[in-house]
Design an enzyme around this catalytic site. Sequence first.
Site, PDB file in Angstrom:
ATOM      1  N   GLY A   1       0.874  -1.167   0.000  1.00 20.01           N
ATOM      2  CA  GLY A   1       0.000   0.000   0.000  1.00 20.01           C
ATOM      3  C   GLY A   1       0.905   1.209   0.000  1.00 20.01           C
ATOM      4  O   GLY A   1       1.817   1.304  -0.822  1.00 20.01           O
ATOM      5  N   GLU A   2       0.704   2.082   0.959  1.00 18.93           N
ATOM      6  CA  GLU A   2       1.550   3.270   1.075  1.00 18.93           C
ATOM      7  C   GLU A   2       2.079   3.299   2.510  1.00 18.93           C
ATOM      8  O   GLU A   2       1.297   3.453   3.455  1.00 18.93           O
ATOM      9  CB  GLU A   2       0.693   4.501   0.750  1.00 18.93           C
ATOM     10  CG  GLU A   2       1.480   5.728   0.438  1.00 18.93           C
ATOM     11  CD  GLU A   2       2.500   5.527  -0.683  1.00 18.93           C
ATOM     12  OE1 GLU A   2       2.143   4.953  -1.726  1.00 18.93           O
ATOM     13  OE2 GLU A   2       3.659   5.938  -0.498  1.00 18.93           O
ATOM     14  N   SER A   3       3.397   3.148   2.648  1.00 18.70           N
ATOM     15  CA  SER A   3       3.962   2.963   3.988  1.00 18.70           C
ATOM     16  C   SER A   3       3.755   4.179   4.895  1.00 18.70           C
ATOM     17  O   SER A   3       3.596   4.031   6.107  1.00 18.70           O
ATOM     18  CB  SER A   3       5.445   2.618   3.894  1.00 18.70           C
ATOM     19  OG  SER A   3       6.146   3.629   3.213  1.00 18.70           O
TER      20      SER A   3
ATOM     21  N   CYS B   1       6.160  -5.264   0.410  1.00 18.84           N
ATOM     22  CA  CYS B   1       6.292  -3.932  -0.190  1.00 18.84           C
ATOM     23  C   CYS B   1       6.187  -2.831   0.879  1.00 18.84           C
ATOM     24  O   CYS B   1       7.095  -2.704   1.695  1.00 18.84           O
ATOM     25  CB  CYS B   1       5.291  -3.771  -1.324  1.00 18.84           C
ATOM     26  SG  CYS B   1       5.810  -2.544  -2.512  1.00 18.84           S
TER      27      CYS B   1
ATOM     28  N   ARG C   1      12.873   3.440  -0.409  1.00 16.82           N
ATOM     29  CA  ARG C   1      11.521   3.465  -1.002  1.00 16.82           C
ATOM     30  C   ARG C   1      11.582   3.821  -2.484  1.00 16.82           C
ATOM     31  O   ARG C   1      12.439   4.587  -2.911  1.00 16.82           O
ATOM     32  CB  ARG C   1      10.657   4.507  -0.293  1.00 16.82           C
ATOM     33  CG  ARG C   1      10.295   4.122   1.119  1.00 16.82           C
ATOM     34  CD  ARG C   1       9.398   5.185   1.739  1.00 16.82           C
ATOM     35  NE  ARG C   1       8.144   5.318   1.029  1.00 16.82           N
ATOM     36  CZ  ARG C   1       7.314   6.336   1.190  1.00 16.82           C
ATOM     37  NH1 ARG C   1       7.604   7.318   2.011  1.00 16.82           N
ATOM     38  NH2 ARG C   1       6.185   6.381   0.506  1.00 16.82           N
TER      39      ARG C   1
ATOM     40  N   ILE D   1       5.521  -3.344  -7.655  1.00 17.10           N
ATOM     41  CA  ILE D   1       4.728  -2.144  -7.931  1.00 17.10           C
ATOM     42  C   ILE D   1       5.304  -0.979  -7.123  1.00 17.10           C
ATOM     43  O   ILE D   1       5.189  -0.943  -5.906  1.00 17.10           O
ATOM     44  CB  ILE D   1       3.250  -2.359  -7.551  1.00 17.10           C
ATOM     45  CG1 ILE D   1       2.681  -3.564  -8.310  1.00 17.10           C
ATOM     46  CG2 ILE D   1       2.432  -1.096  -7.840  1.00 17.10           C
ATOM     47  CD1 ILE D   1       1.324  -4.020  -7.821  1.00 17.10           C
ATOM     48  N   ARG D   2       5.949  -0.078  -7.815  1.00 22.69           N
ATOM     49  CA  ARG D   2       6.589   1.070  -7.147  1.00 22.69           C
ATOM     50  C   ARG D   2       7.328   0.569  -5.886  1.00 22.69           C
ATOM     51  O   ARG D   2       7.148   1.056  -4.781  1.00 22.69           O
ATOM     52  CB  ARG D   2       5.540   2.117  -6.793  1.00 22.69           C
ATOM     53  CG  ARG D   2       6.098   3.506  -6.859  1.00 22.69           C
ATOM     54  CD  ARG D   2       4.990   4.541  -6.831  1.00 22.69           C
ATOM     55  NE  ARG D   2       5.530   5.786  -6.346  1.00 22.69           N
ATOM     56  CZ  ARG D   2       5.114   6.398  -5.244  1.00 22.69           C
ATOM     57  NH1 ARG D   2       4.145   5.913  -4.531  1.00 22.69           N
ATOM     58  NH2 ARG D   2       5.683   7.511  -4.871  1.00 22.69           N
TER      59      ARG D   2
ATOM     60  N   HIS E   1       4.888  -8.533  -4.414  1.00 21.96           N
ATOM     61  CA  HIS E   1       3.520  -8.794  -3.962  1.00 21.96           C
ATOM     62  C   HIS E   1       3.046 -10.216  -4.264  1.00 21.96           C
ATOM     63  O   HIS E   1       2.295 -10.415  -5.228  1.00 21.96           O
ATOM     64  CB  HIS E   1       2.560  -7.837  -4.680  1.00 21.96           C
ATOM     65  CG  HIS E   1       2.658  -6.424  -4.241  1.00 21.96           C
ATOM     66  ND1 HIS E   1       1.926  -5.932  -3.186  1.00 21.96           N
ATOM     67  CD2 HIS E   1       3.399  -5.404  -4.699  1.00 21.96           C
ATOM     68  CE1 HIS E   1       2.210  -4.647  -3.022  1.00 21.96           C
ATOM     69  NE2 HIS E   1       3.105  -4.304  -3.924  1.00 21.96           N
TER      70      HIS E   1
ATOM     71  N   GLU F   1       0.712 -11.794  -3.015  1.00 23.54           N
ATOM     72  CA  GLU F   1      -0.756 -11.871  -2.908  1.00 23.54           C
ATOM     73  C   GLU F   1      -1.438 -11.498  -4.227  1.00 23.54           C
ATOM     74  O   GLU F   1      -2.643 -11.684  -4.366  1.00 23.54           O
ATOM     75  CB  GLU F   1      -1.242 -10.966  -1.755  1.00 23.54           C
ATOM     76  CG  GLU F   1      -1.191  -9.465  -2.003  1.00 23.54           C
ATOM     77  CD  GLU F   1       0.213  -8.869  -1.885  1.00 23.54           C
ATOM     78  OE1 GLU F   1       1.198  -9.630  -1.782  1.00 23.54           O
ATOM     79  OE2 GLU F   1       0.330  -7.627  -1.915  1.00 23.54           O
TER      80      GLU F   1
END
Length: 192
Positions: free
Chosen positions: A46-48, A77, A103, A137-138, A174, A176
């Site tokens: 997600g976004e840490s 991630c 990051r 992903i990023r 990821h 998942e």
Amino acid sequence: MKIGVLALQGDFAEHIAMLKRIGTETAEVRLPEHLQGLDGLIIPGGESTTIGKLAVAYDLIEPLKQFGQRRAIWGTCAGAIFLSKDISRDQPLLGLMDIKVERNAFGRQVDSFEADLDVPELKQATKTKEDYHAVFIRAPIIESVQGEAKVLASVPDGRIVAAQQGHLLATSFHPELTNDTRFHEYFLSLVD
Ligand code: GLN
């Protein structure tokens, strides 16, 4: 065995679906009391920064740190960033894993990519021979591992993308979001 998934932000639903697919009981974790009775925890991508801020707001930082002293935690991630000790910038971290993370190290969202990884421990634990097809992903990279932490996988140019420290696991990618359940099975093997 019951595995929690931190459900503050990010793709926790995909982790829960994957755990169910391999026959594991799951729980969504949003408050400290939700950690009770769990054998392990996954922190999703997600976004840490958001995950960290929400964890502070819900008084989860200390309970999560304590949980990680005894129980297995896997960060994917953003979750790997949140587990780490050092990211060379100021944002809430659990600091449980002795790894340094950068990051967004592969670039922007458009630079997201997939790669086949040789992960010897994963092949051994799941008695399989196939490389692991990983989705980035990023994604962050694990710049270095210290102390008890060891490297599990790198991309072909040598940059580290998976590490383990006893019952703690960090992956830049990821699992998942794929159909390959081996990393989830591997994580369950770290749960006692
Ligand atoms: N770029 C995100 C971060 O720095 C991580 C992206 C992800 O979890 N897919 O937190």
